[in-house]
Design an enzyme around this catalytic site. Structure first.
Site, mmCIF file in Angstrom:
data_model
loop_
_atom_site.group_PDB
_atom_site.id
_atom_site.type_symbol
_atom_site.label_atom_id
_atom_site.label_comp_id
_atom_site.label_asym_id
_atom_site.label_seq_id
_atom_site.Cartn_x
_atom_site.Cartn_y
_atom_site.Cartn_z
ATOM 1 N N ARG A 143 144.527 89.973 26.180
ATOM 2 C CA ARG A 143 144.065 88.607 26.393
ATOM 3 C C ARG A 143 145.078 87.832 27.240
ATOM 4 O O ARG A 143 146.249 88.203 27.322
ATOM 5 C CB ARG A 143 143.886 87.885 25.059
ATOM 6 C CG ARG A 143 142.905 88.546 24.109
ATOM 7 C CD ARG A 143 142.859 87.799 22.788
ATOM 8 N NE ARG A 143 141.889 88.378 21.856
ATOM 9 C CZ ARG A 143 142.183 89.290 20.932
ATOM 10 N NH1 ARG A 143 143.428 89.734 20.828
ATOM 11 N NH2 ARG A 143 141.257 89.753 20.113
ATOM 12 N N HIS A 148 139.488 86.705 31.266
ATOM 13 C CA HIS A 148 138.658 87.391 30.266
ATOM 14 C C HIS A 148 137.718 88.401 30.919
ATOM 15 O O HIS A 148 137.358 89.408 30.296
ATOM 16 C CB HIS A 148 137.832 86.378 29.468
ATOM 17 C CG HIS A 148 137.037 87.018 28.367
ATOM 18 N ND1 HIS A 148 137.612 87.487 27.212
ATOM 19 C CD2 HIS A 148 135.710 87.304 28.273
ATOM 20 C CE1 HIS A 148 136.673 88.016 26.438
ATOM 21 N NE2 HIS A 148 135.517 87.918 27.060
ATOM 22 N N HIS A 188 140.242 94.058 18.204
ATOM 23 C CA HIS A 188 139.146 93.443 17.469
ATOM 24 C C HIS A 188 139.246 93.797 15.987
ATOM 25 O O HIS A 188 139.660 94.903 15.630
ATOM 26 C CB HIS A 188 137.792 93.920 18.004
ATOM 27 C CG HIS A 188 137.424 93.307 19.308
ATOM 28 N ND1 HIS A 188 136.490 93.859 20.164
ATOM 29 C CD2 HIS A 188 137.865 92.182 19.927
ATOM 30 C CE1 HIS A 188 136.364 93.101 21.247
ATOM 31 N NE2 HIS A 188 137.180 92.078 21.114
ATOM 32 N N TYR A 248 130.201 94.881 24.520
ATOM 33 C CA TYR A 248 130.484 95.553 25.786
ATOM 34 C C TYR A 248 129.627 96.802 26.002
ATOM 35 O O TYR A 248 129.683 97.410 27.060
ATOM 36 C CB TYR A 248 131.958 95.958 25.845
ATOM 37 C CG TYR A 248 132.905 94.794 25.718
ATOM 38 C CD1 TYR A 248 133.019 93.849 26.724
ATOM 39 C CD2 TYR A 248 133.680 94.636 24.579
ATOM 40 C CE1 TYR A 248 133.876 92.773 26.598
ATOM 41 C CE2 TYR A 248 134.542 93.556 24.440
ATOM 42 C CZ TYR A 248 134.638 92.623 25.453
ATOM 43 O OH TYR A 248 135.481 91.553 25.324
#
Length: 323
Positions: free
Chosen positions: A169, A263, A289, A298
């Site tokens: 990130r 992102h 995650h 995704y």
């Protein structure tokens, strides 16, 4: 008797110089999010702003200062106001999520018996498929795009390389510590959401870029934030807006996509791994995650790629126009 709030065994309180309790509900809530929930400064700021916005709206339109006495009709009025003011459904839902967290805290501290948001349902959001950068676009950006020399040129290229090759990130990249880079094991250690650490492997080509960057970094005249890996030319820690502007500017030269953000490189990283055979659990761990549900967003692009391969490889695929 001094007042105090206890949540999960921790006590949150605030007294003035004379020993009088002076914390507002919002101040105590902020302490709770910071000390027990360990939210990042960015998340903390968003929660506080959302609750403050509601308090100001409630005070202005219902002449009510005490949030403990709020009823759902007042919250519903705020939702309507936000929607009519042009705020996106996603943003409205996020603000309500902050308010829900606030009232859950008031429940924990026994200041209310029932949350006014108990029966609230989030607004429906139309699903928009985010299209990642293609492998061709990434190869163009990292392969054919001119390499700039000097500290800033080397740093900017590495920044893009690292975002795409690790999927970290923006906040994790900015917060990357100098001592979190392990060249001998080819890994980096990043601090993710809620202060969760994870180890991520780094490609050898990226490690070479990191060594080159550190060489250039060593020539900086002034270094004030030396503990951080990425710095400005003035030796300061990078800002979030700087990283966004860099990515947006860089990819505007190689892609016509409207969405060009840090992102999107994370999104591209995950999609390209899945397209090339990586399993969902591995991608989940790399992205940091907490559940597979977050990673499954995704898989849509991966499924599209799989359909193309399937139609092209199956003997009867040539007649299939629906896929």
């Amino acid at each position: 008797m001094k007042q105090k709030y206890t949540v999960s065994g921790q006590i949150f309180y605030k007294f003035d110089a004379n020993g009088f309790f002076m914390a507002t509900n919002l101040e105590v809530f902020t302490d709770y999010l910071q000390k027990e929930k360990k939210y990042s400064p960015h998340t903390l700021s968003a929660y506080v702003k959302d609750v403050t916005d509601f308090q100001e709206y409630n005070s202005k339109n219902f002449n009510q200062q005490d949030v403990v006495l709020v009823e759902y009709v007042q919250i519903r009025s705020w939702v309507v106001f936000l929607v009519e003011s042009g705020l996106s459904t996603i943003s409205v839902n996020r603000k309500i999520a902050s308010l829900k967290a606030f009232y859950r805290f008031l429940l924990k501290t026994k200041q209310i018996e029932v949350s006014p948001l108990l029966k609230h349902r989030a607004l429906k959001v139309s699903k928009k498929i985010q299209i990642p950068f293609s492998e061709k676009e990434m190869n163009l950006a990292l392969g054919e795009f001119p390499r700039e020399e000097g500290f800033e040129g080397v740093r900017d290229r590495l920044l893009i390389e690292l975002l795409y090759s690790t999927g970290i990130r923006r906040a994790e990249l900015i917060g990357l510590r100098l001592d979190a880079v392990d060249f001998s094991n080819a890994t980096i250690k990043v601090l993710g959401k809620r202060n969760k650490e994870r180890i991520i492997p780094v490609l050898s080509v990226v490690l070479d870029q990191m060594r080159l960057y550190l060489k250039e970094r060593g020539d900086l005249e002034v270094v004030k934030d030396g503990g951080y890996f990425f710095l400005t030319k003035k030796g300061l820690k990078l800002g979030e807006s700087f990283v966004y502007r860099l990515i947006n500017s860089y990819f505007s030269k190689v892609s016509e996509k409207v969405k060009r953000s840090p992102h999107m490189l994370r999104h591209t990283f995950a999609t390209h791994l899945l397209n090339n055979g990586a399993d969902l659990n591995s991608v989940k761990e790399l992205l940091g995650h907490s559940s597979l549900a977050s990673t499954q967003v995704y898989t849509h692009n991966s499924l599209s790629e799989l359909k193309k391969i399937y139609v092209g490889a199956h003997p009867r695929g040539g007649n299939d126009s629906k896929v």
